[in-house]
Design an enzyme around this catalytic site. Structure first.
Site, mmCIF file in Angstrom:
data_model
loop_
_atom_site.group_PDB
_atom_site.id
_atom_site.type_symbol
_atom_site.label_atom_id
_atom_site.label_comp_id
_atom_site.label_asym_id
_atom_site.label_seq_id
_atom_site.Cartn_x
_atom_site.Cartn_y
_atom_site.Cartn_z
ATOM 1 N N ASP A 171 -8.095 -53.286 20.880
ATOM 2 C CA ASP A 171 -7.616 -51.955 20.539
ATOM 3 C C ASP A 171 -8.782 -50.975 20.615
ATOM 4 O OD1 ASP A 171 -5.577 -50.114 19.412
ATOM 5 O OD2 ASP A 171 -6.978 -50.048 17.737
ATOM 6 N N THR A 217 -7.997 -46.513 24.587
ATOM 7 C CA THR A 217 -8.960 -47.046 25.563
ATOM 8 C C THR A 217 -8.979 -46.180 26.812
ATOM 9 O OG1 THR A 217 -8.467 -49.269 24.735
ATOM 10 C CG2 THR A 217 -9.669 -49.117 26.802
#
Length: 545
Positions: A74, A108
């Site tokens: 994550d 991301t």
């Protein structure tokens, strides 16, 4: 001949000050060199999370100073746990946090995109283009890219009926595809959709996250994760002989302790005889019974107390057939009050029937080999409050499952707010790249170079996806991009899962439009901020040490 006296600067204790020659070991970077230092720091951060992008992205193991271990891919979690000293690198962390707070997914991707934009801007600086012209070109390109995405976006139609939620499930599964919990993605996607639609106001296009609680307990497997239409609290009834369940519960929610009031002075009470002790004991018992009488008179048949009470009070509660739960935390108390439409009562004198919460069933359940106990409050007066109860073999799995579920819930929430989707697998970025490159050819000013650089930076996302999936990045991107141009099909992307099909609609890979738009806007804003920083930067010059 007397030796010369040396005078030392001293503090108030007579200790000499130590003068360190730090200033001589610092250099000052200005202008283009300062900008390149910024860009280098940001690129380093982007390279770290780049390998975590996509369904085949790699996980990172994070070890805290006290030895706790986290395994996650994550982006927001990785960024928040990195100990960074460089200020520009910290800006990248804040960029990821902004995406996580506003959208909840795509953390991301936004860092990788910002890193690619800064990398492209470095080559433009080398060609002598002014930083402000580069930033203006990037913002112009960002507008073109967002407009291109809005043209190709599809609308997802859904309703509260179970048969009309297929597209929501597909989008939630796309978010879960890159997580550790991907093997249970069908279950988690269904839980995410059901939990959001339970609390969503479709007319106002709003989702109250306060009504969704995600709780977890070690034991069992990910497949044992359930959605409870109510509240789950990690407590049990205060006395083992109290009933295990209460039907048609009228709940008194108290933030005052079951104990006699203490004098608010520093004086102490001395007991010198048995009679005085018995008087004190009788006073305490009378006070407890008075408290219990007030609770019973207002019609309550269950007490939930934020504070504890001693064994005497517990025994009296059992004698008066009044089940109780103690040491319930503040957030849980508030959630119970919202779910049961009750009022939090700070004093026994304020208790009244209209302040009680109502629930159809409050039951204590035991599970696991150790028979851990938890309370489940179901059939609440406010049916919109739900709890996701996550199970897993260890704490690391549960923590990652909670993070994955948070992302999936945020994705579904975004579709409730704006039901447009674009296609994943890098398809949306390729659409934007083609549109920006085409627009750059029609511009005569210097911004055309920055716009072409923006188009190249957008290609960094599909390149990273192809690289993380084990393909030849440039060859794979070139093939998909040429097919998009020739066939005019915006659904073509990188086949990360090796299904043999580049059509992301058939592969059921979707991203919310609001997430992609926010990624582009935030990355562009950060790059403008970095390019405008031309202040003096002081760095330690370790070469001379």
């Amino acid at each position: 001949m007397a030796e010369p006296q040396i005078a030392y600067a001293q503090d108030e204790y007579g200790r000499p000050f130590i003068v360190v020659r730090e200033q001589g070991k610092k250099t000052r970077a200005q202008g283009i060199q300062a900008l390149k230092n910024h860009i280098s720091a940001a690129r380093t951060v982007a390279q770290i999370v780049r390998t975590s992008l996509g369904p085949r992205g790699l996980d990172k193991i994070l070890i805290s100073p006290d030895g706790d271990i986290q395994v996650t891919n994550d982006g927001a979690t990785i960024m928040q746990n990195m100990e960074l000293e460089n200020q520009i690198a910290r800006l990248m962390v804040q960029l990821s946090s902004s995406q996580d707070d506003e959208i909840g997914d795509g953390t991301t991707g936004v860092v990788v995109l910002a890193g690619a934009l800064l990398e492209q801007s470095e080559s433009l600086l080398d060609r002598g283009i002014h930083p402000i012209r580069i930033a203006d070109g990037f913002e112009r390109a960002c507008t073109v890219a967002v407009q291109a995405l809005e043209k190709v976006a599809d609308r997802v139609e859904f309703s509260l009926g179970a048969g009309n939620q297929e597209e929501l499930l597909k989008t939630a599964k796309t978010s879960l595809g890159s997580k550790i919990v991907s093997k249970a993605s069908d279950l988690f996607a269904r839980i995410a959709v059901d939990s959001v639609l339970s609390v969503a106001d479709l007319e106002r296009k709003d989702v109250d996250f306060e009504l969704i609680k995600v709780d977890g307990k070690v034991g069992g497997s990910l497949e044992d994760t359930t959605l409870v239409k109510g509240v789950v609290i990690d407590k049990d009834f205060s006395h083992p002989q109290m009933p295990r369940e209460v039907r048609d519960a009228k709940i008194a929610i108290l933030t005052c302790p079951f104990e006699p009031p203490r004098p608010k002075t520093k004086h102490k009470l001395d007991i010198n005889s048995v009679e005085e002790y018995k008087k004190l004991q009788e006073y305490e018992k009378k006070t407890f019974e008075d408290m219990i009488r007030r609770v019973k008179e207002c019609g309550a048949n269950l007490v939930i107390c934020q504070w504890g009470f001693d064994d005497e009070a517990n025994h009296l509660l059992l004698q008066h057939d009044l089940p109780a739960v103690r040491w319930v935390g503040g957030p849980e108390i508030e959630l119970i009050a919202i779910a049961t439409n009750g009022r939090i009562v700070p004093r026994f004198e304020d208790l009244s029937p209209d302040k009680l919460g109502t629930a159809g069933l409050v039951k204590e359940v035991g599970f696991g080999t150790t028979r851990d106990k938890m309370l489940i409050i179901e059939e609440c007066a406010n049916p919109r409050a739900v709890t996701v109860f996550v199970r897993g073999s260890n704490k690391m799995i549960i923590d990652e499952a909670k993070r994955a579920l948070h992302d999936a819930i945020c994705v579904v929430r975004n579709l409730v707010r704006d039901n447009r989707v674009v296609y994943g697998g890098g398809a949306a970025e390729i659409v934007g790249s083609i549109a920006v490159a085409k627009a750059a050819d029609e511009i005569a000013t210097l911004e055309q170079y920055a716009m072409r650089a923006f188009a190249s930076a957008l290609d960094a996302i599909p390149l990273a996806l192809a690289e993380n999936s084990g393909y030849s990045p440039i060859e794979t991107l070139a093939e998909v991009k040429s097919r998009q141009v020739n066939e005019g099909d915006p659904k073509l992307g990188i086949d990360c899962m090796g299904s043999g099909d580049n059509d992301m609609k058939r592969c059921r890979v979707f991203d919310p439009m609001v997430s992609k738009r926010q990624q582009l806007l935030l990355a562009t804003q950060l790059v403008r901020a970095v390019l405008k920083i031309d202040d003096v930067i002081e760095q330690h010059n370790v070469d001379g040490e």
